[in-house]
Design a protein around this motif. Structure first.
Motif, mmCIF file in Angstrom:
data_model
loop_
_atom_site.group_PDB
_atom_site.id
_atom_site.type_symbol
_atom_site.label_atom_id
_atom_site.label_comp_id
_atom_site.label_asym_id
_atom_site.label_seq_id
_atom_site.Cartn_x
_atom_site.Cartn_y
_atom_site.Cartn_z
ATOM 1 N N MET A 1 0.981 -1.350 0.149
ATOM 2 C CA MET A 1 0.022 -0.021 -0.053
ATOM 3 C C MET A 1 0.799 1.187 0.064
ATOM 4 O O MET A 1 1.835 1.517 0.761
ATOM 5 N N LYS A 2 0.576 2.229 -0.874
ATOM 6 C CA LYS A 2 1.422 3.610 -1.022
ATOM 7 C C LYS A 2 0.840 4.472 -0.300
ATOM 8 O O LYS A 2 -0.557 4.711 -0.141
ATOM 9 N N LYS A 3 1.584 5.415 0.226
ATOM 10 C CA LYS A 3 1.051 6.510 1.162
ATOM 11 C C LYS A 3 1.879 7.781 0.851
ATOM 12 O O LYS A 3 3.021 7.582 0.337
ATOM 13 N N ASN A 4 1.564 8.778 0.941
ATOM 14 C CA ASN A 4 1.969 10.333 0.939
ATOM 15 C C ASN A 4 2.112 10.650 -0.347
ATOM 16 O O ASN A 4 2.687 10.023 -1.179
ATOM 17 N N VAL A 5 1.502 11.921 -0.462
ATOM 18 C CA VAL A 5 1.302 12.300 -1.845
ATOM 19 C C VAL A 5 2.096 13.703 -1.926
ATOM 20 O O VAL A 5 2.016 14.531 -0.940
ATOM 21 N N THR B 1 10.154 14.109 1.785
ATOM 22 C CA THR B 1 8.842 13.998 2.100
ATOM 23 C C THR B 1 8.263 12.688 2.378
ATOM 24 O O THR B 1 7.087 12.440 2.735
ATOM 25 N N GLY B 2 8.800 11.816 1.689
ATOM 26 C CA GLY B 2 8.648 10.223 1.483
ATOM 27 C C GLY B 2 7.249 10.100 0.849
ATOM 28 O O GLY B 2 6.437 8.964 1.087
ATOM 29 N N ALA B 3 7.196 10.935 -0.277
ATOM 30 C CA ALA B 3 5.991 10.653 -1.111
ATOM 31 C C ALA B 3 6.178 9.594 -1.908
ATOM 32 O O ALA B 3 7.144 9.200 -2.635
ATOM 33 N N GLN B 4 5.172 8.565 -1.718
ATOM 34 C CA GLN B 4 5.121 7.516 -2.802
ATOM 35 C C GLN B 4 4.193 7.669 -3.994
ATOM 36 O O GLN B 4 4.105 6.865 -4.851
ATOM 37 N N ILE C 1 -4.444 3.640 -6.614
ATOM 38 C CA ILE C 1 -2.750 3.337 -6.485
ATOM 39 C C ILE C 1 -2.633 2.888 -4.887
ATOM 40 O O ILE C 1 -1.887 1.981 -4.562
ATOM 41 N N ALA C 2 -2.910 4.007 -4.125
ATOM 42 C CA ALA C 2 -2.648 3.559 -2.414
ATOM 43 C C ALA C 2 -3.179 2.265 -2.185
ATOM 44 O O ALA C 2 -2.652 1.831 -1.431
ATOM 45 N N THR C 3 -4.626 1.904 -2.421
ATOM 46 C CA THR C 3 -5.136 0.902 -1.978
ATOM 47 C C THR C 3 -4.672 -0.406 -2.914
ATOM 48 O O THR C 3 -5.183 -1.519 -2.595
ATOM 49 N N GLY C 4 -3.850 -0.248 -3.890
ATOM 50 C CA GLY C 4 -3.413 -1.225 -4.875
ATOM 51 C C GLY C 4 -4.269 -1.662 -5.972
ATOM 52 O O GLY C 4 -3.663 -2.547 -6.821
ATOM 53 N N GLU C 5 -5.463 -1.126 -6.172
ATOM 54 C CA GLU C 5 -6.469 -1.699 -7.312
ATOM 55 C C GLU C 5 -5.711 -1.148 -8.519
ATOM 56 O O GLU C 5 -5.997 -1.823 -9.315
ATOM 57 N N TRP C 6 -5.058 0.177 -8.694
ATOM 58 C CA TRP C 6 -4.584 0.650 -9.903
ATOM 59 C C TRP C 6 -3.063 0.861 -9.747
ATOM 60 O O TRP C 6 -2.251 1.321 -10.626
ATOM 61 N N ASP C 7 -2.434 -0.051 -8.659
ATOM 62 C CA ASP C 7 -1.022 0.125 -8.497
ATOM 63 C C ASP C 7 -0.447 -0.988 -9.715
ATOM 64 O O ASP C 7 -0.025 -2.144 -9.190
#
Length: 412
Positions: free
Chosen positions: A1-5, A80-83, A367-373
């Motif tokens: 799971m990706k986080k930080n925008v 910033t750790g942006a993913q 993308i964060a939840t994985g459905e479009w990652d």
């Protein structure tokens, strides 16, 4: 799971993206807004805080950034750790920001096709000139890059994918119609960056008809459309990003884009163009100063963000799709209606910015939840449409359909 925008850009669309990211920061995490002008970023941060938009406690910061500088962008992504990077700056930035994402592993989202500032209306298909050349690079790096995740391109691509998957066995044509029936009360203004707006209309109009590229002049081909809510409006055949991807990816014989224009806009545009004031090529003034006419026009026109407080009326944007289902001809119109005043009350921007910004946030959430990652480059029509449209239903851009069974909301 990706986080930080990381949001790149500080215009009206960036303001919408910031507010919507804040409303969903339980999913998206920390939010950073960056552009060349720090004060604009800080103003967006202040507007988000003023409306108490953050769903949960979290970071919301502003930074100065020249996004043409790949190393500086990489450094900010790392700091910033942006993913997830949402690029809603100028389309001139796309390749630089994409490079920074590929090199850091951050997911990339944009809302418009890349442009070379010295070229207008390049030979189609446009995506093949820049973005698609980097498909292998993205996939090798395992980086998700979602192209054109605004409304048009973006949501209209998802509408086409939905029609392709669920409503037709064979599609003969897709006509994308974009009508802004709003009124901002100014003598003349553009709804987004004037430079980008005018560049769309000063060259050739490329559309995909009967399986080949067809060229027209701007405002050469017009048609009256009778659409839900906004009624009868004149729209003109226009070149646009999604024509280039939909024709290639879904293999539809005819894909056209129609944009609504009033007579006043056309008259002012024509005068400016005929005087040479929409040229991107530099000229020398009598005082020996070199200026670019298009940038001078941009400087004297109202900032699109300033239109929002007085904007009234609605937009209607959708896909009229024709083809065959179960051996019978049919047509469906899949669309959204947005309200300028409601958009301003919610996020402080007008409806055009709202329709462009909300989908980019929906893409980021998927993308964060994985459905479009998907860890590769993709246009919106290459991805599952239902999760995207279903999320948009929840966060501000509901989808409707008009067909032989009537006009109704679509639930996902």
């Amino acid at each position: 799971m990706k986080k930080n925008v990381l949001i790149i850009g500080a215009g009206g669309v960036a303001q919408v993206v910031a507010h919507k990211c804040a409303q969903n920061n339980d999913v998206l995490g920390d939010i950073t807004i960056a552009s060349r002008t720090l004060e604009k970023c800080e103003a967006i941060v202040a507007s988000v805080r003023e409306k108490n938009a953050l769903k949960v406690d979290g970071k919301l910061e502003a930074h100065a950034l020249d996004a043409m500088d790949v190393e500086a962008t990489k450094a900010l992504i790392t700091k910033t750790g942006a993913q997830i990077v949402i690029n809603v700056g100028s389309p001139f930035l796309n390749m630089s920001v994409m490079s920074a994402c590929i090199e850091t592993g951050a997911a990339y989202i944009d809302t418009a096709i890349h442009e070379d500032p010295m070229k207008i209306c390049e030979t189609p298909p446009w995506y093949a000139n820049y973005e698609w050349k980097r498909r292998e690079e993205c996939e090798k790096a395992g980086v998700t890059a979602i192209l054109g995740a605004g409304f048009d391109p973006g949501v209209v691509n998802a509408y086409a994918k939905l029609a392709y998957d669920e409503y037709f066995d064979k599609i003969e044509s897709i006509d994308i119609v974009d009508i802004n029936a709003g009124d901002h009360g100014r003598y003349f203004a553009t709804n987004f960056d004037p430079e980008i707006n005018f560049r769309e209309f000063t060259g050739q109009v490329w559309t995909w008809q009967n399986n080949e590229w067809t060229s027209n002049k701007m405002f050469e081909v017009g048609k009256e459309w009778d659409l839900p809510v906004v009624g009868k409006r004149k729209a003109y055949l226009t070149g646009h990003d999604e024509v280039h991807s939909l024709s290639h990816i879904l293999k539809v014989p005819t894909v056209r884009f129609w944009m609504g224009f009033g007579d006043h806009y056309i008259n002012v545009f024509t005068v400016l163009k005929n005087l040479g004031l929409l040229s991107e090529q530099p000229v020398l003034t009598a005082e020996g100063q070199e200026v670019i006419p298009l940038k001078v026009v941009k400087a004297v026109l109202p900032d699109p963000g300033s239109l929002a407080p007085d904007y009234t009326g609605k937009t209607c944007i959708g896909d009229l799709v024709k083809g065959v289902k179960d051996g019978k001809e049919r047509e469906v119109f899949i669309y959204n209606v947005a309200d300028h005043k409601e958009a301003f009350e919610e996020v402080g921007s007008q409806g055009i910015s709202y329709t462009a910004g909300v989908p980019a946030v929906a893409a980021a959430m998927l993308i964060a939840t994985g459905e479009w990652d998907v860890k590769k480059m993709a246009n919106v029509e290459e991805l599952p449409a239902q999760p995207f449209l279903g999320l948009l239903n929840k966060i501000g851009l509901p989808t409707r359909i008009k067909d032989e069974n009537g006009d109704r909301a679509l639930e996902f």
